[in-house]
Design a protein around this motif. Structure first.
Motif, PDB file in Angstrom:
ATOM      1  N   HIS A 121      -7.856  -7.244  -9.423  1.00 22.91           N
ATOM      2  CA  HIS A 121      -8.115  -8.664  -9.199  1.00 22.91           C
ATOM      3  C   HIS A 121      -7.703  -9.116  -7.796  1.00 22.91           C
ATOM      4  CE1 HIS A 121      -8.344  -8.486 -13.601  1.00 22.91           C
ATOM      5  NE2 HIS A 121      -8.975  -9.644 -13.561  1.00 22.91           N
ATOM      6  N   ILE A 122      -7.115  -8.222  -7.016  1.00 21.67           N
ATOM      7  CA  ILE A 122      -6.755  -8.570  -5.637  1.00 21.67           C
ATOM      8  C   ILE A 122      -8.026  -8.585  -4.794  1.00 21.67           C
ATOM      9  CG2 ILE A 122      -5.388  -7.936  -3.620  1.00 21.67           C
ATOM     10  CD1 ILE A 122      -3.660  -8.758  -5.931  1.00 21.67           C
ATOM     11  N   PRO A 123      -8.325  -9.671  -4.090  1.00 24.40           N
ATOM     12  CA  PRO A 123      -9.555  -9.711  -3.264  1.00 24.40           C
ATOM     13  C   PRO A 123      -9.561  -8.602  -2.210  1.00 24.40           C
ATOM     14  CG  PRO A 123      -8.617 -11.915  -3.520  1.00 24.40           C
ATOM     15  CD  PRO A 123      -7.605 -10.961  -4.074  1.00 24.40           C
ATOM     16  N   ASP A 124     -10.720  -8.010  -2.012  1.00 21.71           N
ATOM     17  CA  ASP A 124     -10.839  -6.919  -1.043  1.00 21.71           C
ATOM     18  C   ASP A 124     -10.535  -7.366   0.379  1.00 21.71           C
ATOM     19  OD1 ASP A 124     -11.563  -5.338  -3.147  1.00 21.71           O
ATOM     20  OD2 ASP A 124     -13.727  -5.498  -2.777  1.00 21.71           O
ATOM     21  N   ALA A 125     -10.672  -8.639   0.648  1.00 24.31           N
ATOM     22  CA  ALA A 125     -10.447  -9.128   2.009  1.00 24.31           C
ATOM     23  C   ALA A 125      -8.977  -9.091   2.409  1.00 24.31           C
ATOM     24  CB  ALA A 125     -10.967 -10.566   2.132  1.00 24.31           C
ATOM     25  N   LEU A 126      -8.079  -8.958   1.436  1.00 22.66           N
ATOM     26  CA  LEU A 126      -6.650  -8.981   1.748  1.00 22.66           C
ATOM     27  C   LEU A 126      -6.122  -7.629   2.217  1.00 22.66           C
ATOM     28  CD1 LEU A 126      -5.180 -11.178  -1.151  1.00 22.66           C
ATOM     29  CD2 LEU A 126      -5.768 -11.854   1.193  1.00 22.66           C
ATOM     30  N   TYR A 127      -6.872  -6.556   2.009  1.00 20.46           N
ATOM     31  CA  TYR A 127      -6.381  -5.235   2.398  1.00 20.46           C
ATOM     32  C   TYR A 127      -7.549  -4.380   2.874  1.00 20.46           C
ATOM     33  CZ  TYR A 127      -8.129  -3.843  -2.225  1.00 20.46           C
ATOM     34  OH  TYR A 127      -8.920  -3.623  -3.317  1.00 20.46           O
ATOM     35  N   SER A 128      -7.197  -3.396   3.700  1.00 19.88           N
ATOM     36  CA  SER A 128      -8.224  -2.498   4.254  1.00 19.88           C
ATOM     37  C   SER A 128      -8.097  -1.078   3.751  1.00 19.88           C
ATOM     38  CB  SER A 128      -8.159  -2.500   5.787  1.00 19.88           C
ATOM     39  OG  SER A 128      -6.864  -2.088   6.219  1.00 19.88           O
ATOM     40  N   ASP A 129      -6.922  -0.714   3.211  1.00 19.84           N
ATOM     41  CA  ASP A 129      -6.731   0.636   2.684  1.00 19.84           C
ATOM     42  C   ASP A 129      -5.732   0.595   1.537  1.00 19.84           C
ATOM     43  OD1 ASP A 129      -4.159   0.463   3.874  1.00 19.84           O
ATOM     44  OD2 ASP A 129      -4.918   1.337   5.738  1.00 19.84           O
ATOM     45  N   ALA A 130      -5.501   1.765   0.952  1.00 25.56           N
ATOM     46  CA  ALA A 130      -4.617   1.850  -0.211  1.00 25.56           C
ATOM     47  C   ALA A 130      -3.173   1.515   0.157  1.00 25.56           C
ATOM     48  CB  ALA A 130      -4.693   3.265  -0.811  1.00 25.56           C
ATOM     49  N   GLY A 131      -2.770   1.804   1.386  1.00 25.11           N
ATOM     50  CA  GLY A 131      -1.408   1.511   1.797  1.00 25.11           C
ATOM     51  C   GLY A 131      -1.124   0.018   1.792  1.00 25.11           C
ATOM     52  N   GLN A 132      -2.044  -0.785   2.328  1.00 21.16           N
ATOM     53  CA  GLN A 132      -1.864  -2.230   2.320  1.00 21.16           C
ATOM     54  C   GLN A 132      -1.910  -2.793   0.905  1.00 21.16           C
ATOM     55  OE1 GLN A 132      -4.647  -4.080   4.967  1.00 21.16           O
ATOM     56  NE2 GLN A 132      -3.790  -3.142   6.811  1.00 21.16           N
ATOM     57  N   LEU A 133      -2.755  -2.202   0.052  1.00 17.64           N
ATOM     58  CA  LEU A 133      -2.800  -2.642  -1.345  1.00 17.64           C
ATOM     59  C   LEU A 133      -1.465  -2.383  -2.038  1.00 17.64           C
ATOM     60  CD1 LEU A 133      -4.338  -3.759  -3.765  1.00 17.64           C
ATOM     61  CD2 LEU A 133      -5.216  -1.450  -4.197  1.00 17.64           C
ATOM     62  N   ASN A 134      -0.846  -1.245  -1.748  1.00 16.64           N
ATOM     63  CA  ASN A 134       0.462  -0.949  -2.342  1.00 16.64           C
ATOM     64  C   ASN A 134       1.509  -1.970  -1.892  1.00 16.64           C
ATOM     65  OD1 ASN A 134      -0.458   1.316  -3.711  1.00 16.64           O
ATOM     66  ND2 ASN A 134      -0.012   2.702  -2.014  1.00 16.64           N
ATOM     67  N   LEU A 135       1.477  -2.367  -0.624  1.00 21.70           N
ATOM     68  CA  LEU A 135       2.424  -3.368  -0.147  1.00 21.70           C
ATOM     69  C   LEU A 135       2.192  -4.712  -0.829  1.00 21.70           C
ATOM     70  CD1 LEU A 135       2.459  -2.530   3.685  1.00 21.70           C
ATOM     71  CD2 LEU A 135       4.182  -1.943   1.968  1.00 21.70           C
TER      72      LEU A 135
END
Length: 488
Positions: free
Chosen positions: A77-91
């Protein structure tokens, strides 16, 4: 209900089942225990086992799987615009988890109501003040998307906790009732309990095996991912290690790390093998029983000292001592306290009990008849040791040395504190170097982006180290088994 309270409840239910099951079995034969198929305790153990084990398995699986499924669902449910890779998604998910934990703590402490959670506005200071009141610190601003994800995470976690409580209690109750129903004087309780214990033992053995398989598979898959981003030839044959993001395939070469690992291990074995072997010969062939009973446990205490203590000893005692002798005021060979010699000497001290204890057991396994035959031919004790005992024990001693070598290759703390962090190809034992294990630690320290080669290289290093130590262990076990087949 928390997992801890569920565990306490099903343990209490199992204890109650033991008492009731035992009493029901005795009552079913009118109090005459001789008419029971099994001892009364077996009936109690059967009820306790059926009430406890299935519920415990469900609880353990639920506790492991629920966070994984909820995090996967929330991250979707996290918008794709908030992150560019898996590392940023983990943060981002780390912030979501902290906010969700803070909201849960605030709700339990009565700071806010369940309705109030859904009216919080991330644009105001109320949310940050609320989280601060329960001890949750958020470094960056909380966006509406993070707050929404945190609410979703908390709601799903609460629902999952309730479902877990219901399912675990139902499973425990059904097991309890089913066991009580089958309890009678003719029921073969002992056979059932022993079969259940056998299944538990098989499960424990399988868990250990599956854990090993999981470790190996995680290394393999992450290593494959690394080699998908980085050339394998440059990793295996590169002579420069510098993964600070400057680019270039030559900066992740493993050869300097392997050289430092093998060099430090070689110095450690030069210290440990002679001292450990001589100690084993003395304890097994020359020492009296009183001396052996005192000296061997005292020597083996070295194996129980934490490696961080050895590292401090290397950094504060051995390193400065070597600098005084080989440094600028002495021979001028050594520039600093951290060096191959510092780490090798201290690691060798740590390995002494490994070599001495294994070699002592192997020497004692040599048949006494071989010694008696040597003495009967007129040989002295020293000649018997050199020409009879040691040749007979040599395969086992070689296995002990290889096992000690694999232990040296996998050491970390002594290397980090005693050898330094310089990755270089150098023959000077008084220069600072580093090893594979030290670089695995440094690459995974801090917030690592596991989608980058700089983090995934740690798994490739671990796989290399795993293959190296596995080969040494297999060779050592082969030699030891061959020795045992010959002399037992």
């Amino acid at each position: 209900m928390s997992a801890l309270w569920l565990l306490i409840i099903i343990l209490a239910l199992a204890a109650t089942g033991f008492i009731l099951g035992r009493g029901r079995a005795v009552a079913s034969v009118g109090g005459d225990r001789r008419k029971l198929h099994s001892l009364p305790n077996y009936y109690g153990f059967n009820v306790a086992m059926l009430a406890l084990v299935p519920a415990l398995l469900v609880l353990a699986v639920w506790v492991v799987i629920q966070p994984i499924m909820i995090n996967a669902n929330v991250s979707g449910h996290i918008p794709d615009a908030l992150y560019s890779d898996a590392g940023q998604l983990n943060l981002i998910m780390s912030d979501v988890n902290r906010v969700a934990d803070g909201l849960g703590d605030a709700l339990r402490q009565g700071v806010i109501t369940a309705e109030g959670i859904h009216t919080l506005d991330p644009e105001t200071s109320d949310l940050r003040a609320l989280l601060g009141s329960v001890g949750v610190a958020i470094g960056s601003d909380i966006s509406a998307d993070i707050l929404t994800a945190a609410r979703l995470l908390r709601d799903q976690s609460t629902t999952g906790q309730r479902a877990m409580t219901f399912v675990v209690l139902v499973v425990a109750s059904l097991g309890f009732l089913a066991a009580m129903r089958m309890t009678s004087g003719t029921f073969r309780a002992r056979n059932t309990v022993e079969y259940g214990v056998k299944l538990l033992l098989i499960g424990a053995a399988s868990l250990a095996i599956l854990t090993t398989v999981g470790i190996v598979l995680s290394l393999i898959f992450n290593t494959i991912s690394f080699f998908g981003m980085f050339p394998a030839a440059d990793f295996l044959f590169g002579t420069t290690w510098s993964p600070e993001g400057r680019g270039g395939s030559e900066h992740l070469g493993i050869l300097p790390l392997l050289w430092g690992t093998l060099y430090i291990s070689f110095v450690a074995l030069l210290v440990a093998v002679p001292i450990g072997l001589f100690a084993a010969i003395y304890l097994s062939e020359y020492a009296s029983r009183t001396t052996r009973a005192f000296a061997k446990p005292l020597l083996e205490v070295l194996a129980g000292i934490p490696t961080i203590v050895y590292g401090l000893f290397a950094l504060t005692v051995v390193g400065p001592l070597l600098v005084n002798v080989f440094g600028a005021d002495g021979l001028g060979w050594m520039q600093g306290a951290r060096s191959v010699m510092t780490a090798g000497l201290v690691m060798g001290i740590m390995l002494i009990p490994f070599v001495s204890s294994l070699s002592d057991d192997i020497i004692n396994a040599v048949p006494q008849a071989m010694r008696d035959g040597s003495y009967g031919l007129g040989a002295t004790q020293s000649e018997t040791v050199r020409q009879v005992v040691l040749p007979a024990a040599l395969p086992g001693i070689a296995g002990a040395v290889l096992l000690a070598a694999s232990r040296a290759i996998g050491e970390t703390m002594i290397v980090v504190m005693g050898a330094g962090a310089a990755a270089r190809l150098d023959l000077n034992p008084f220069e600072a170097m580093t090893t594979v294990t030290a670089k695995i630690v440094s690459q995974l320290t801090g917030d690592s982006d596991f989608a980058s080669p700089e983090a995934l290289v740690a798994f490739a290093l671990g796989m290399t180290l795993f293959v190296l130590t596995l080969g040494l262990n297999i060779l050592a076990l082969y030699i030891v088994r061959k020795y045992r087949e010959q002399y037992e």
